[in-house]
Design a protein around this motif. Structure first.
Motif, short mmCIF file in Angstrom:
data_model
loop_
_atom_site.label_atom_id
_atom_site.label_comp_id
_atom_site.label_asym_id
_atom_site.label_seq_id
_atom_site.Cartn_x
_atom_site.Cartn_y
_atom_site.Cartn_z
N ALA A 100 0.83 -1.21 0.00
CA ALA A 100 0.00 0.00 0.00
C ALA A 100 0.87 1.25 0.00
O ALA A 100 0.56 2.23 -0.71
N LEU A 101 1.94 1.24 0.76
CA LEU A 101 2.83 2.41 0.79
C LEU A 101 3.53 2.61 -0.55
O LEU A 101 3.71 3.75 -1.01
N ARG A 124 1.06 4.13 -2.90
CA ARG A 124 0.86 5.55 -2.56
C ARG A 124 2.01 6.39 -3.06
O ARG A 124 1.81 7.48 -3.62
N GLU A 125 3.23 5.89 -2.90
CA GLU A 125 4.40 6.63 -3.37
C GLU A 125 4.37 6.77 -4.89
O GLU A 125 4.69 7.83 -5.45
N LEU A 166 1.68 6.73 -6.82
CA LEU A 166 0.62 7.69 -7.15
C LEU A 166 1.09 9.13 -6.91
O LEU A 166 0.82 10.03 -7.73
N ALA A 167 1.79 9.32 -5.81
CA ALA A 167 2.30 10.67 -5.51
C ALA A 167 3.30 11.10 -6.57
O ALA A 167 3.31 12.27 -7.01
#
Length: 81
Positions: free
Chosen positions: A69-70, A73-74, A76-77
């Motif tokens: 998940a992290l 997220r990274e 996507l960022a």
């Protein structure tokens, strides 16, 4: 004198020996109970070890999901930037 000693021995055998016999029987019962408790403790320890292993495996699975998940997220960022 010999008859006095014999009399004392007889009295001791009649009064103390039955008590010792009862104590021996009770001690045997206590030994059985302790053995039973030891078996139950071993069984519970095995169950605890099993639960501990399952919990560790679940924690690792959750950790892997969190890591994924992290990473998502990274990514996507980074794409948004």
């Amino acid at each position: 004198m010999a008859s006095s000693i014999e009399t004392i021995q007889k009295i001791l055998q009649e009064t103390i020996a039955p008590g010792f016999s009862r104590l021996e029987n009770e001690l045997a019962g206590v030994k059985v109970d302790v053995s039973s408790l030891q078996s139950e403790i071993r069984r519970l320890n095995d169950k605890i070890d099993s639960v501990r292993s399952e919990l560790k495996a679940e924690i690792h699975r959750l950790d892997d999901k969190l890591t994924t998940a992290l990473e998502i997220r990274e990514r996507l960022a980074a794409l948004e930037a």
